[in-house]
Scaffold this motif. Structure first.
Motif, PDB file in Angstrom:
ATOM      1  N   ASP A 359       0.805  -1.216   0.000  1.00 30.55           N
ATOM      2  CA  ASP A 359       0.000   0.000   0.000  1.00 30.55           C
ATOM      3  C   ASP A 359       0.842   1.272   0.000  1.00 30.55           C
ATOM      4  O   ASP A 359       0.304   2.380  -0.013  1.00 30.55           O
ATOM      5  CB  ASP A 359      -0.983   0.018   1.170  1.00 30.55           C
ATOM      6  N   GLN A 362       0.020   3.333  -2.984  1.00 30.66           N
ATOM      7  CA  GLN A 362      -1.329   3.867  -3.123  1.00 30.66           C
ATOM      8  C   GLN A 362      -1.413   5.297  -2.608  1.00 30.66           C
ATOM      9  O   GLN A 362      -1.102   5.576  -1.464  1.00 30.66           O
ATOM     10  CB  GLN A 362      -2.323   3.007  -2.351  1.00 30.66           C
ATOM     11  N   THR A 364      -4.364   7.005  -3.924  1.00 30.10           N
ATOM     12  CA  THR A 364      -5.827   7.017  -3.986  1.00 30.10           C
ATOM     13  C   THR A 364      -6.343   5.643  -3.580  1.00 30.10           C
ATOM     14  O   THR A 364      -5.861   4.624  -4.088  1.00 30.10           O
ATOM     15  CB  THR A 364      -6.312   7.357  -5.400  1.00 30.10           C
ATOM     16  N   LYS A 365      -7.297   5.616  -2.675  1.00 34.84           N
ATOM     17  CA  LYS A 365      -7.849   4.340  -2.205  1.00 34.84           C
ATOM     18  C   LYS A 365      -9.001   3.862  -3.099  1.00 34.84           C
ATOM     19  O   LYS A 365      -9.147   2.672  -3.337  1.00 34.84           O
ATOM     20  CB  LYS A 365      -8.344   4.508  -0.756  1.00 34.84           C
ATOM     21  N   VAL A 391     -10.772   9.512   3.587  1.00 34.08           N
ATOM     22  CA  VAL A 391     -10.488   8.498   2.565  1.00 34.08           C
ATOM     23  C   VAL A 391      -9.968   9.193   1.316  1.00 34.08           C
ATOM     24  O   VAL A 391     -10.614  10.117   0.793  1.00 34.08           O
ATOM     25  CB  VAL A 391     -11.754   7.677   2.226  1.00 34.08           C
ATOM     26  N   ASN A 392      -8.808   8.783   0.814  1.00 36.71           N
ATOM     27  CA  ASN A 392      -8.270   9.338  -0.429  1.00 36.71           C
ATOM     28  C   ASN A 392      -9.090   8.820  -1.598  1.00 36.71           C
ATOM     29  O   ASN A 392      -9.121   7.608  -1.863  1.00 36.71           O
ATOM     30  CB  ASN A 392      -6.807   8.935  -0.611  1.00 36.71           C
ATOM     31  N   ILE A 414      -4.600   1.855  -7.793  1.00 31.01           N
ATOM     32  CA  ILE A 414      -5.789   2.134  -6.985  1.00 31.01           C
ATOM     33  C   ILE A 414      -6.522   0.813  -6.756  1.00 31.01           C
ATOM     34  O   ILE A 414      -6.898   0.144  -7.717  1.00 31.01           O
ATOM     35  CB  ILE A 414      -6.716   3.148  -7.699  1.00 31.01           C
ATOM     36  N   MET A 452     -13.155   1.245   3.744  1.00 35.50           N
ATOM     37  CA  MET A 452     -11.930   1.918   3.364  1.00 35.50           C
ATOM     38  C   MET A 452     -10.997   2.129   4.567  1.00 35.50           C
ATOM     39  O   MET A 452      -9.780   2.226   4.416  1.00 35.50           O
ATOM     40  CB  MET A 452     -12.219   3.272   2.708  1.00 35.50           C
ATOM     41  N   HIS A 453     -11.569   2.177   5.742  1.00 39.16           N
ATOM     42  CA  HIS A 453     -10.781   2.361   6.974  1.00 39.16           C
ATOM     43  C   HIS A 453     -10.381   1.033   7.605  1.00 39.16           C
ATOM     44  O   HIS A 453      -9.617   1.028   8.573  1.00 39.16           O
ATOM     45  CB  HIS A 453     -11.543   3.208   7.988  1.00 39.16           C
TER      46      HIS A 453
END
Length: 454
Positions: A359, A362, A364-365, A391-392, A414, A452-453
């Protein structure tokens, strides 16, 4: 028209590289902060007199000087120009220079701000430095240093904590390492034993090249510098020192029994190594290396150098104690000690060992696919919610073919693409495509944020 280029020894850093470099910087920065160090920045350029005379003759030759603006030759005597007197010409046309390291500018800052800072003063600094060196693998003319220093304290607990900082940062970065440690007072004792106490700096400059030129190269340089065969024989005995750290200390204690400086250096080393042993290190090994010299003039006590295990690379970190660096700027009796991480070499080591986390690439998520104006307006509201939640996320800027949008996500590493069409808008959900597996799941915005988290 010729193709554009950049100076030798410098590099452009692509977004992919910068994401990894920032991972290194952020890791080191977080460790510095954990130990109570505060951030500081100094100018890229300093007055020439601030820098010269602090790094020895070898270092002074590597300082990049900056030409004065305007008619910079007007202050140079014609005689100096005609006779090609380099020092006189340089002094007349360059009042400023790019900083060679972060330590001397830090000492200058401490002196200028001595009445407004609290001692002991602990600072960290992550900035580029410049050296007019010959570019080669792991050696650049422009590179970043990540420094941590504490001034206004004689306590050896600082050395103990700096060893821990090396270990904490490098273990987090998954760089196997050996922390080499020595003490300049021991080298002073060796110079006394060799009968050349007044030539300790010359001796250390030669020994400091051991990794580059080997034992015979060091012996040759000592001879060229006029050291006697008997003195060289004594100094050469350092290279044969073996056994455990304690056994090496005991051997040195016997050899330097008549040297007050040498015995003091041994006592300091023993204290640091025993305290480190009490605390324990996560992954790094610590090794007494009496041939470790560090050629910079200002070191007076403990000196450090860190090597990455299993990789052909020079030192990736270094540092040491300097008892009176601020004294050269008028502030006497302020001892300091500091270390420096070579971020560029650490990057090369981590690339070779393939230890960057997946990661780390990364930025952008999740990418929102773009199906047209109506969907775009709807997704912009969802994007706001994700970004506000930390969140990106981004949206593809036009309603292109899905193959093109998926390729964009792949190229940027991504991991997720959010698909919101008419059905998803009606149901107030998001279809989430997992780019690695190809699976597709459905979530509410709240569930998406939680995922996302996770």
């Amino acid at each position: 028209m010729s193709q554009p280029s950049i100076p030798k020894g410098t590099r452009d850093f692509s977004p992919e590289v910068m994401v990894r470099r920032n991972y290194i910087f952020n890791t080191i920065r977080s460790v510095f902060q954990r130990y109570g160090y505060m951030p500081l920045e100094t100018p890229s350029m300093e007055n020439v007199e601030t820098l010269t005379g602090k790094y020895g003759d070898e270092g002074d030759k590597l300082i990049f000087r900056i030409l004065d603006s305007g008619d910079y030759l007007k202050s140079v005597p014609d005689e100096a120009l005609q006779q090609r007197q380099l020092n006189a010409v340089t002094k007349g046309i360059a009042e400023k220079a790019l900083r060679y390291d972060l330590t001397v500018p830090f000492a200058r800052f401490v002196v200028m701000n001595q009445h407004s800072i609290a001692f002991p003063f602990k600072r960290y600094q992550i900035q580029p430095v410049w050296r007019a060196d010959r570019p080669q693998k792991g050696r650049y003319r422009e590179f970043y240093q990540c420094d941590a220093d504490v001034v206004g304290s004689d306590s050896l607990l600082n050395e103990v904590e700096l060893v821990q900082i090396f270990d904490d940062a490098l273990s987090t970065l998954k760089v196997p390492s050996v922390i080499k440690i020595n003490n300049r007072k021991i080298l002073q004792g060796v110079a006394e034993l060799a009968g050349v106490p007044e030539r300790m700096m010359e001796m250390t400059i030669a020994i400091d090249k051991l990794d580059k030129v080997g034992e015979e190269g060091v012996v040759k340089e000592l001879g060229e510098r006029g050291f006697s065969a008997e003195s060289i024989k004594t100094i050469r005995g350092l290279f044969a020192l073996s056994g455990s750290n304690e056994e090496r200390l005991n051997t040195l204690e016997r050899l330097l029994a008549q040297s007050e400086a040498g015995i003091k250096g041994i006592e300091e080393l023993r204290y640091v190594m025993l305290r480190v042993q009490d605390i324990g290190l996560k992954t790094a090994a610590i090794e007494l290396d009496v041939t470790l010299a560090r050629g910079l003039n200002y070191y007076t006590g403990a000196i450090f150098e860190v090597k990455a295990s299993g990789v052909q690379m020079g030192s990736i970190c270094g540092g040491g104690r300097y008892d009176d660096l601020t004294g050269i700027f008028g502030l006497k009796g302020v001892s300091g000690v500091g270390i420096s991480f070579g971020a560029d070499r650490i990057y090369d080591v981590m690339t070779e060992l393939n230890v960057f986390p997946a990661d780390a690439m990364q930025s952008t998520k999740v990418l929102f696919a773009n199906f047209g104006e109506k969907e775009e307006r709807y997704c912009m509201q969802l994007l706001r919610q994700l970004r506000d939640a930390g969140v990106n996320a981004e949206i593809y800027p036009e309603s292109a073919k899905m193959k093109k949008q998926f390729k964009y996500a792949d190229d940027k590493h991504i991991p997720f693409v959010a698909i919101v069409g008419e059905d998803e808008m009606a149901k107030q959900v998001v279809s989430l495509k997992h780019m690695q597996s190809g699976d597709q799941t459905t979530h509410t915005v709240k569930e998406l944020i939680e995922k996302m988290h996770a």
